[in-house]
Scaffold this motif. Structure first.
Motif, short mmCIF file in Angstrom:
data_model
loop_
_atom_site.label_atom_id
_atom_site.label_comp_id
_atom_site.label_asym_id
_atom_site.label_seq_id
_atom_site.Cartn_x
_atom_site.Cartn_y
_atom_site.Cartn_z
N PRO A 77 0.77 -1.22 0.03
CA PRO A 77 -0.11 -0.07 0.09
C PRO A 77 0.88 1.33 -0.05
CG PRO A 77 0.19 -0.99 2.18
CD PRO A 77 0.80 -1.88 1.18
N ALA A 78 1.92 1.27 -0.99
CA ALA A 78 2.47 2.75 -1.14
C ALA A 78 3.08 2.62 -2.70
CB ALA A 78 3.92 2.42 -0.27
N LEU A 79 3.44 3.78 -3.14
CA LEU A 79 3.86 3.96 -4.39
C LEU A 79 5.45 3.71 -4.46
CD1 LEU A 79 1.89 7.45 -4.88
CD2 LEU A 79 1.34 5.51 -5.76
N ILE A 80 5.69 2.71 -5.35
CA ILE A 80 7.09 2.33 -5.35
C ILE A 80 7.87 2.81 -6.64
CG2 ILE A 80 8.43 0.37 -5.84
CD1 ILE A 80 6.78 0.41 -2.85
N THR A 81 9.11 3.34 -6.40
CA THR A 81 9.99 3.69 -7.42
C THR A 81 11.30 2.95 -7.17
OG1 THR A 81 11.23 5.53 -8.40
CG2 THR A 81 10.97 5.62 -5.91
N VAL A 82 11.99 2.47 -8.28
CA VAL A 82 12.84 1.77 -8.20
C VAL A 82 14.40 1.95 -8.66
CG1 VAL A 82 13.79 -0.63 -9.05
CG2 VAL A 82 11.26 -0.32 -8.35
N ASP A 83 15.48 1.86 -8.09
CA ASP A 83 16.56 2.18 -8.72
C ASP A 83 17.09 1.18 -9.49
OD1 ASP A 83 19.40 2.94 -8.80
OD2 ASP A 83 19.71 3.53 -6.64
N ILE A 84 17.40 1.47 -10.90
CA ILE A 84 17.96 0.56 -11.60
C ILE A 84 19.09 0.68 -12.34
CG2 ILE A 84 15.56 0.19 -12.62
CD1 ILE A 84 15.92 1.97 -14.73
N GLU A 85 20.06 1.56 -11.22
CA GLU A 85 21.43 1.60 -11.53
C GLU A 85 21.54 2.49 -12.84
OE1 GLU A 85 23.87 -1.44 -11.04
OE2 GLU A 85 23.26 -2.05 -8.96
#
Length: 270
Positions: A77-85
């Motif tokens: 239940p959160a907005l997710i942003t991902v580190d893709i290097e």
């Protein structure tokens, strides 16, 4: 809520109210705990993900671990942003494929960096191609373009501004400059260079969250700080037990920790 609505909600967090304070998680438990703590958006830390897998950070070796984690976190239940290097590839099509997979999973943002394992900066034109590929494959995905000019001490403010403009023109939704703590340089980016939100990495003992907000910064990331704090806390607690001392109060109980596994809900787009 549809994926488009979630992506719009994440974008709005960069434009309204206080700056977005983005804590960075490294596994399901840490992300679930942060979500339970009330943070509306959570990022990942590539250092934490890599080290937790027994691999080195920023070498492009953790694509599968990152994707696997992202698929799970996007159900929280959160907005997710991902580190893709650096995108795990220098081929625009590979990076586009990754963007499509992440968006399909429900991830609303990515962070892509121009620093390379050998300590150099990627060619600006190539980096712009990668940014463009991300946006073409997943138009709603918030692309936070990170430049490592300050971390690598490569060109200073001039090179930072040049790359910031180029990345913005390539389609980046935000620009991230870790290592930048100079007030004049931050103000120059905010007031005279960028039309997109500026992201700064929080640095203990440097500019506070409040001061960064006053300077116009719209996103403040914790980076690997929480991961490193957790490592320190674990070792410190073990030493405290050995010395007969007290461990910190207020720790989650077994039941509290176990409950984090139940934080998985339906997929973000379902």
């Amino acid at each position: 809520m549809t994926y488009a609505h979630r992506a719009a909600e994440f974008r709005a967090l960069h434009r309204t109210g206080e700056p977005l304070l983005l804590p960075n998680a490294w596994d399901h438990a840490s992300a679930a705990a942060l979500a339970r703590g009330g943070f509306p958006a959570i990022g990942t830390t590539s250092l934490g993900v890599a080290v937790a897998a027994g691999k080195a950070d920023a070498t492009g070796e953790t694509r599968e671990e990152t994707l696997r984690l992202a698929r799970g976190l996007a159900r929280l239940p959160a907005l997710i942003t991902v580190d893709i290097e650096g995108g795990f590839s220098e081929r625009p099509q590979d990076v586009a494929d990754l963007a499509a997979e992440l968006a399909l999973a429900g991830v609303v943002g990515v962070n892509i960096e121009d620093g390379r394992p050998d300590g150099t900066l990627a060619d600006t034109a190539l980096q712009c191609e990668l940014i463009g590929a991300l946006k073409e494959a997943a138009p709603d995905l918030f692309v936070n373009a990170r430049t490592d000019t300050y971390w690598l001490r490569a060109g200073g403010a001039g090179e930072t501004e040049r790359r910031a403009v180029a990345y913005q023109q390539a389609g980046a939704d935000g620009v991230f400059v870790p290592g930048l703590q100079e007030e004049k340089a931050i103000a120059a980016l905010v007031d005279g260079v960028l039309d997109v939100p500026l992201n700064i990495l929080f640095a203990p003992g440097a500019l506070t969250f409040g001061r960064l907000a006053e300077l116009g910064v719209r996103r403040v990331s914790s980076g690997s700080l929480l991961f490193r704090a957790a490592l320190h806390g674990a070792v410190d607690a073990a030493h405290s037990i050995a010395r007969g001392g007290a461990v910190p109060e207020g720790l989650p109980s077994y039941a509290d920790s176990q409950a984090l596994s139940a934080a998985y809900g339906k997929g973000a787009g379902q």
